[in-house]
Design an enzyme around this catalytic site. Structure first.
Site, PDB file in Angstrom:
ATOM      1  N   SER A 201       0.746  -1.309  -0.082  1.00 30.84           N
ATOM      2  CA  SER A 201       0.088   0.121  -0.014  1.00 30.84           C
ATOM      3  C   SER A 201       0.882   1.351   0.136  1.00 30.84           C
ATOM      4  O   SER A 201       0.306   2.588   0.106  1.00 30.84           O
ATOM      5  CB  SER A 201      -0.842  -0.016   1.119  1.00 30.84           C
ATOM      6  OG  SER A 201      -0.115  -0.249   2.412  1.00 30.84           O
TER       7      SER A 201
ATOM      8  N   THR B 255      -2.209   3.541   4.006  1.00 30.15           N
ATOM      9  CA  THR B 255      -1.436   4.574   3.893  1.00 30.15           C
ATOM     10  C   THR B 255      -0.678   5.005   5.045  1.00 30.15           C
ATOM     11  O   THR B 255      -1.075   5.011   6.352  1.00 30.15           O
ATOM     12  CB  THR B 255      -2.365   5.939   3.604  1.00 30.15           C
ATOM     13  OG1 THR B 255      -3.016   5.632   2.558  1.00 30.15           O
ATOM     14  CG2 THR B 255      -1.616   7.148   3.775  1.00 30.15           C
TER      15      THR B 255
ATOM     16  N   THR C 113       1.490   6.987   0.083  1.00 35.35           N
ATOM     17  CA  THR C 113       0.728   5.947  -0.314  1.00 35.35           C
ATOM     18  C   THR C 113       0.744   5.534  -1.602  1.00 35.35           C
ATOM     19  O   THR C 113       1.366   6.332  -2.574  1.00 35.35           O
ATOM     20  CB  THR C 113      -0.676   6.189   0.185  1.00 35.35           C
ATOM     21  OG1 THR C 113      -1.704   5.211   0.002  1.00 35.35           O
ATOM     22  CG2 THR C 113      -1.301   7.574  -0.834  1.00 35.35           C
TER      23      THR C 113
ATOM     24  N   ARG D 271      -6.601   8.785 -10.559  1.00 33.85           N
ATOM     25  CA  ARG D 271      -7.290   8.955  -9.333  1.00 33.85           C
ATOM     26  C   ARG D 271      -6.365   9.506  -8.426  1.00 33.85           C
ATOM     27  O   ARG D 271      -5.117   8.782  -8.209  1.00 33.85           O
ATOM     28  CB  ARG D 271      -7.968   7.662  -8.906  1.00 33.85           C
ATOM     29  CG  ARG D 271      -8.587   7.859  -7.668  1.00 33.85           C
ATOM     30  CD  ARG D 271      -7.811   7.501  -6.359  1.00 33.85           C
ATOM     31  NE  ARG D 271      -8.516   7.367  -5.032  1.00 33.85           N
ATOM     32  CZ  ARG D 271      -8.041   7.361  -3.879  1.00 33.85           C
ATOM     33  NH1 ARG D 271      -6.715   7.085  -3.883  1.00 33.85           N
ATOM     34  NH2 ARG D 271      -8.615   7.311  -2.764  1.00 33.85           N
ATOM     35  N   VAL D 272      -6.634  10.475  -7.418  1.00 39.89           N
ATOM     36  CA  VAL D 272      -5.688  10.897  -6.423  1.00 39.89           C
ATOM     37  C   VAL D 272      -6.705  10.999  -5.249  1.00 39.89           C
ATOM     38  O   VAL D 272      -7.572  11.451  -5.328  1.00 39.89           O
ATOM     39  CB  VAL D 272      -4.842  12.234  -6.655  1.00 39.89           C
ATOM     40  CG1 VAL D 272      -4.505  13.045  -5.544  1.00 39.89           C
ATOM     41  CG2 VAL D 272      -4.151  12.252  -8.028  1.00 39.89           C
ATOM     42  N   GLY D 273      -5.803  10.359  -4.083  1.00 33.24           N
ATOM     43  CA  GLY D 273      -6.682  10.552  -2.989  1.00 33.24           C
ATOM     44  C   GLY D 273      -6.229  11.683  -2.352  1.00 33.24           C
ATOM     45  O   GLY D 273      -5.856  12.752  -2.492  1.00 33.24           O
ATOM     46  N   ASP D 274      -6.575  11.374  -0.771  1.00 29.75           N
ATOM     47  CA  ASP D 274      -6.413  12.437   0.147  1.00 29.75           C
ATOM     48  C   ASP D 274      -5.125  12.611   0.529  1.00 29.75           C
ATOM     49  O   ASP D 274      -4.556  13.661   1.219  1.00 29.75           O
ATOM     50  CB  ASP D 274      -7.032  12.228   1.496  1.00 29.75           C
ATOM     51  CG  ASP D 274      -6.506  10.894   2.192  1.00 29.75           C
ATOM     52  OD1 ASP D 274      -6.658   9.947   1.283  1.00 29.75           O
ATOM     53  OD2 ASP D 274      -6.226  10.926   3.412  1.00 29.75           O
TER      54      ASP D 274
ATOM     55  N   THR E 254      -5.528   8.024   7.286  1.00 31.29           N
ATOM     56  CA  THR E 254      -5.353   6.651   6.490  1.00 31.29           C
ATOM     57  C   THR E 254      -6.820   6.215   6.080  1.00 31.29           C
ATOM     58  O   THR E 254      -7.855   6.498   6.829  1.00 31.29           O
ATOM     59  CB  THR E 254      -4.565   5.668   7.317  1.00 31.29           C
ATOM     60  OG1 THR E 254      -4.260   4.532   6.414  1.00 31.29           O
ATOM     61  CG2 THR E 254      -5.345   5.220   8.395  1.00 31.29           C
ATOM     62  N   GLY E 255      -6.839   5.306   5.149  1.00 34.98           N
ATOM     63  CA  GLY E 255      -8.106   4.927   4.709  1.00 34.98           C
ATOM     64  C   GLY E 255      -8.689   5.453   3.486  1.00 34.98           C
ATOM     65  O   GLY E 255      -7.902   5.947   2.817  1.00 34.98           O
TER      66      GLY E 255
ATOM     67  N   GLY F 251      -9.592   7.773   0.733  1.00 38.24           N
ATOM     68  CA  GLY F 251      -9.245   9.162   0.562  1.00 38.24           C
ATOM     69  C   GLY F 251     -10.555   9.928   0.299  1.00 38.24           C
ATOM     70  O   GLY F 251     -10.539  11.144   0.604  1.00 38.24           O
TER      71      GLY F 251
END
Ligand code: GLY
Length: 333
Positions: free
Chosen positions: A90, A192, A210, A220-223, A243-244, A246
Site C-alpha cells: 500500500s 497509507t 501511499t 485517481r488521486v486520494g487525500d 489513512t483509509g 481518501g
C-alpha cells in the site's frame, strides 16, 4: 530497567460522535520503563506516532529524533522505510497498481513553518516522500503531478525503478479475473502511512505516503498528498494525518478539521473522534470502508480514532535520555 504493561481507557467521551455511529472505543496498551511516567497527559518530547503497525518505520524516525535531528528529518527517514518495504502493498515499492497495472504514488510532507510539498500520481520513483520534500525546499510550488513530478525527481537525482513487484503483479492479474472494484478495509493491517513527530525543540512535522487505492481508476488521486485532508501541521497547535478511503477524508478536509478543533481546545483524541463523527454522519455505507486519524498536540499528547476496529497506531515517546523507548498501540477491543 523494568518494564510494565497496563491497559488504560482512552478518553472516549463520545464528543462529536454521532449517535448511532459504529465508531468503536479505544483501549491503549502502554508499555513503559519503570522510571518513566506514562505521559499521554504530560509533556514528553520527542514523540513520533504513525498510522498502522509500522514498527520499523517509527523506530527509524525515533532514532533520528534521538540523534537530535529535526522532526522533518525524522518524518522523511521513517516514511522511507515503508516506501522501500516491498512486502507492504500500500506504499512505495510493491504498492498495488491501478486498473491498468501502473503503480502510482502520492505523498506529502509539511514542516514547522507551515511549508508543504507534495507529489501526486508519481511513477517509477520509490521514495515519493523525498521528492515531496524537494518540491517543498527546491521549487516555488507545493504540488507536482504525474510526468512533471517524475521528470523533476529524475533531474534531482532519483533513480528510476519498476515498482510493480511480482506479488503485486500477480494480485492485479487475479483482480482482473473479476475486475470488481471494492476498497479493502485494513489491508493486512497496513495502509497509507501517516506520520507525525515533535522533536526535542518542540517543533512539529508530518508526512503521508501511499500507493492509493488498489485498482483505482487511472488518474485517481486520494487525500494523502492534499494539504488539510491527508495531513496538516500547525506548529503552534499540533498535527493530524489520515489513512483509509481518501475520498471521504477529502470531502471532510479531515486533518485540517482536527487541527482546528485542537486549536479550539479539544484534545487530540476528542478531535479525532469528531472528525470521524463527521464522516459517519454523512454516510449510510460506513461498513464498506475504513478511515482512521491520528493527531498530536503541541504538548505531545496524542489521539487516534477510526470508523472500524483493526486500526493500529505505533508510537514512540519517552524521556529523551532514555534509550529504551516505550512502544504503544491503540487497538480497538
Ligand atoms: N488514503 C489514501 C488514499 O485514499 O489514497
Amino acid at each position: 530497567m523494568k518494564r510494565r504493561t497496563f491497559i488504560q481507557n482512552a478518553s472516549l467521551t463520545g464528543i462529536g460522535v454521532v449517535a448511532g455511529a459504529s465508531a468503536l472505543s479505544c483501549k491503549e496498551e502502554v508499555t513503559v520503563t519503570e522510571n518513566i511516567p506514562a505521559t499521554t497527559g504530560g509533556i514528553t518530547l520527542p514523540v513520533v506516532v504513525a498510522t498502522w503497525n509500522v514498527h520499523d518505520a517509527t523506530a527509524k524516525a525515533w532514532d533520528v529524533l534521538q540523534q537530535g535531528k529535526s522532526s522533518l528529518d525524522a518524518i522523511e527517514a521513517g516514511c522511507m522505510v515503508e516506501e522501500a518495504n516491498a512486502e507492504g502493498q500500500s506504499v512505495g515499492l510493491g504498492g498495488l497498481p491501478d486498473r491498468d497495472g501502473n503503480v502510482t504514488l502520492d505523498a506529502c510532507i509539511m514542516n514547522r513553518d507551515g511549508n508543504y510539498g507534495a507529489v501526486v500520481y508519481l511513477q517509477n520513483i520509490k521514495h515519493p516522500i523525498s521528492v515531496a520534500r524537494k518540491v517543498m525546499e527546491d521549487t516555488p510550488h507545493v504540488i507536482l503531478a504525474g510526468k512533471g513530478a517524475e521528470q523533476f525527481a529524475l533531474e534531482s537525482g532519483f533513480e528510476p525503478e519498476d515498482l510493480l513487484t511480482e506479488a503485486s503483479r500477480k494480485a492485479w492479474e487475479k483482480w482482473k479475473e473479476t475486475s470488481e472494484y471494492k476498497p479493502v478495509i485494513n489491508i493486512e493491517n497496513h495502509d497509507t502511512i501517516g506520520m507525525l513527530a515533535i522533536d526535542s525543540n518542540g517543533d512539529i512535522a508530518g508526512g503521508c505516503t501511499t500507493s492509493g487505492l488498489a485498482y483505482k481508476m487511472a488518474g485517481r488521486v486520494g487525500d494523502s498528498p492534499i494539504i488539510g485532508s491527508g495531513l496538516f501541521i500547525d506548529n503552534e497547535v499540533g498535527g493530524a494525518t489520515a489513512t483509509g478511503l481518501g475520498e471521504e477524508v477529502l470531502k471532510t478536509v479531515g486533518s485540517f478539521l482536527i487541527v482546528e478543533l485542537m486549536r479550539q481546545g479539544k484534545s487530540p483524541q476528542e478531535a479525532c473522534e469528531e472528525a470521524i463523527g463527521r464522516i459517519v454522519a454523512k454516510n449510510d455505507s460506513i461498513k464498506d470502508f475504513q478511515v482512521g486519524y491520528i493527531a498530536v498536540n503541541k504538548h505531545g499528547e496524542t489521539g487516534s480514532y477510526s470508523i472500524h476496529e483493526g486500526f493500529w497506531v505505533t508510537k514512540y515517546q519517552n524521556d529523551k535520555n532514555e534509550n529504551n523507548p516505550s512502544d504503544f498501540y491503540n487497538k480497538k477491543p
